[in-house]
Design a protein around this motif. Structure first.
Motif, PDB file in Angstrom:
ATOM      1  N   ARG A 152      93.747 -43.858   9.715  1.00  0.00           N
ATOM      2  CA  ARG A 152      92.546 -43.263  10.542  1.00  0.00           C
ATOM      3  C   ARG A 152      91.003 -43.925  10.079  1.00  0.00           C
ATOM      4  O   ARG A 152      90.869 -44.242   9.083  1.00  0.00           O
ATOM      5  CB  ARG A 152      92.435 -41.798   9.868  1.00  0.00           C
ATOM      6  N   TYR A 153      90.295 -44.087  10.891  1.00  0.00           N
ATOM      7  CA  TYR A 153      88.960 -44.833  10.945  1.00  0.00           C
ATOM      8  C   TYR A 153      87.798 -43.620  11.006  1.00  0.00           C
ATOM      9  O   TYR A 153      87.986 -42.775  11.801  1.00  0.00           O
ATOM     10  CB  TYR A 153      88.750 -45.950  11.916  1.00  0.00           C
ATOM     11  N   ARG A 154      86.829 -44.091  10.609  1.00  0.00           N
ATOM     12  CA  ARG A 154      85.584 -43.159  10.785  1.00  0.00           C
ATOM     13  C   ARG A 154      84.247 -44.189  10.816  1.00  0.00           C
ATOM     14  O   ARG A 154      84.378 -45.384  10.252  1.00  0.00           O
ATOM     15  CB  ARG A 154      85.444 -42.046   9.819  1.00  0.00           C
ATOM     16  N   LYS A 155      83.366 -43.637  11.518  1.00  0.00           N
ATOM     17  CA  LYS A 155      82.155 -44.570  11.789  1.00  0.00           C
ATOM     18  C   LYS A 155      80.844 -43.636  11.305  1.00  0.00           C
ATOM     19  O   LYS A 155      80.849 -42.551  11.669  1.00  0.00           O
ATOM     20  CB  LYS A 155      81.760 -45.009  13.162  1.00  0.00           C
ATOM     21  N   ARG A 156      80.111 -43.844  10.405  1.00  0.00           N
ATOM     22  CA  ARG A 156      78.878 -43.118  10.027  1.00  0.00           C
ATOM     23  C   ARG A 156      77.875 -43.304  10.753  1.00  0.00           C
ATOM     24  O   ARG A 156      77.486 -44.549  10.908  1.00  0.00           O
ATOM     25  CB  ARG A 156      78.591 -43.316   8.585  1.00  0.00           C
TER      26      ARG A 156
END
Length: 156
Positions: A152-156
């Motif tokens: 799972r990836y996220r971008k802040r």
């Protein structure tokens, strides 16, 4: 260190909350935007409720003085088939925690073996999640034969 593995009961909730704090503090320190400190009394009550209701099974590793030095908590998961996927049935390990002084004693391996034994009785596989910052846990699970199935990836 010789360890005894036994199934946890609701009377173990307070000791389980202490063991939970080792993992939870690691998470709070690594991801304070995701995790926050929690009152041990709240954790104790949650552990007690889960064990009493039977929604979770847990095992403790006890040292040579019968003190809990590790725990694993797991639950049976059943998911119905969807248009896109098959029905699923597995054991999910929610938490593995070993006190710092008991690490590298085999406690984690023995605790995971207990959860895997339950899954074997059910005829299902074991699944678990591990945060990306926790390299040590990832190496540990890989050494037991676990392999990633989702990233799972996220971008802040």
């Amino acid at each position: 260190m010789e360890l005894v593995i036994r199934e946890a009961v609701s009377d173990d909730a307070e000791e389980m909350a202490v063991l939970n704090s080792y993992v939870h503090t690691l998470h709070v320190d690594a991801e304070p935007d995701v995790y926050r400190p929690i009152d041990p009394a709240v954790v104790t009550e949650r552990m007690r409720e889960e064990l009493t209701s039977g929604s979770v099974r847990a095992w403790l590793a006890l040292d040579d003085r019968s003190r809990p030095v590790g725990m694993v908590r797991a639950r049976e998961v059943t998911r119905d088939a969807t248009r896109y996927g098959h029905a699923r049935h597995f054991v999910e390990v929610d938490e593995l925690s070993v006190a710092p002084a008991a690490r590298r004693t085999g406690a984690g391996r023995q605790l995971m073996a207990a959860a895997e034994g339950w899954a074997g009785q059910l005829g299902v596989e074991v699944r678990l999640s591990c945060r990306s910052f926790n390299d040590g846990a990832q190496r540990f699970y890989a050494s037991l034969g676990y392999e990633p199935m989702l990233v799972r990836y996220r971008k802040r």
